[in-house]
Design a protein around this motif. Structure first.
Motif, PDB file in Angstrom:
ATOM      1  N   ILE A  90       0.839  -1.203   0.000  1.00 29.79           N
ATOM      2  CA  ILE A  90       0.000   0.000   0.000  1.00 29.79           C
ATOM      3  C   ILE A  90       0.867   1.243   0.000  1.00 29.79           C
ATOM      4  N   GLU A  91       1.943   1.223   0.790  1.00 26.60           N
ATOM      5  CA  GLU A  91       2.837   2.382   0.869  1.00 26.60           C
ATOM      6  C   GLU A  91       3.408   2.722  -0.506  1.00 26.60           C
ATOM      7  N   GLN A  92       3.746   1.683  -1.276  1.00 29.37           N
ATOM      8  CA  GLN A  92       4.285   1.894  -2.618  1.00 29.37           C
ATOM      9  C   GLN A  92       3.222   2.418  -3.586  1.00 29.37           C
ATOM     10  N   LYS A  93       1.952   2.166  -3.283  1.00 30.60           N
ATOM     11  CA  LYS A  93       0.877   2.544  -4.199  1.00 30.60           C
ATOM     12  C   LYS A  93       0.134   3.810  -3.776  1.00 30.60           C
ATOM     13  N   ILE A  94       0.604   4.477  -2.722  1.00 29.01           N
ATOM     14  CA  ILE A  94      -0.126   5.662  -2.243  1.00 29.01           C
ATOM     15  C   ILE A  94      -0.175   6.749  -3.312  1.00 29.01           C
ATOM     16  N   PHE A  95       0.965   6.987  -4.001  1.00 29.05           N
ATOM     17  CA  PHE A  95       0.929   8.006  -5.049  1.00 29.05           C
ATOM     18  C   PHE A  95       0.179   7.491  -6.279  1.00 29.05           C
ATOM     19  N   TYR A  96       0.619   6.333  -6.798  1.00 30.67           N
ATOM     20  CA  TYR A  96      -0.052   5.737  -7.963  1.00 30.67           C
ATOM     21  C   TYR A  96      -0.403   4.309  -7.635  1.00 30.67           C
TER      22      TYR A  96
END
Length: 197
Positions: A90-96
């Motif tokens: 989720i942390e990696q996908k917060i921006f995109y």
């Protein structure tokens, strides 16, 4: 008002809230803060560098107005996959794709460009500055609504129930569709110098 249904902080809040369901309270707060910061950077950043961007690439406002909001498939795909996501993922996908295009997408950016065109007053720098400030304030208000909804999301969703959630999503989708048609018609009429409206 044109920005609210397109940004859709309530409808998108339902989708984004699903990503954060399995997070502990500390992780959830961190994720929400990062999302809101990204949201404001994209929204206000578009406003600040928008004209420079248009000049660099030779784009016209009427062409930008024809852009549609293409975040629906991402929302559906995200909803299907959200249960299997862990904090690192989720942390990696917060921006995109969580911030862009789910929370603030191409449709929102095209509305900001349209508002910029209406806000620019030739020969009146102060009036233009005030207009831009108001648009920036609205973007920050949209981020605040999204923040409140996400921080209180689980309680709100439980109180509304599935029927209430569905009604809100349908109403927001209808208003978004109407505004999309309005923006497209305005863009076409400006490109072809028509007086449709």
């Amino acid at each position: 008002m044109a920005l609210f249904p397109v940004v859709n902080p309530l409808g998108n809040g339902f989708v984004v809230n699903g990503f954060f369901t399995d997070l502990d309270p500390k992780q959830r707060k961190t994720a929400i803060r990062k999302l809101i910061l990204n949201f404001i950077i994209i929204g206000v950043g578009t406003l600040v560098i928008g004209h420079l961007f248009l000049l660099m690439f030779g784009l016209a406002i009427p062409v930008i107005q024809l852009l549609g909001d293409s975040n629906s498939p991402d929302q559906e795909e995200s909803s299907r996959n959200m249960d299997s996501l862990k904090w690192k993922n989720i942390e990696q996908k917060i921006f995109y794709p969580i911030t862009f295009p789910i929370s603030i997408g191409p449709g929102s950016i095209s509305v900001i460009f349209t508002l910029m065109a209406s806000a620019s007053v030739k020969g009146k720098l102060l009036q233009t500055g005030i207009n831009y400030f108001v648009i920036a304030l609205v973007i920050v208000c949209m981020a605040a609504i999204l923040y409140i909804f996400l921080s209180q999301g689980q309680r709100i969703i439980q109180k509304l129930g599935p029927v209430g959630n569905q009604i809100i999503n349908k109403l927001v989708a209808f208003f978004t569709f109407c505004i999309g048609i309005q923006i497209s018609v305005t863009g076409i009429s400006q490109i072809f110098h028509l007086s449709i409206l």
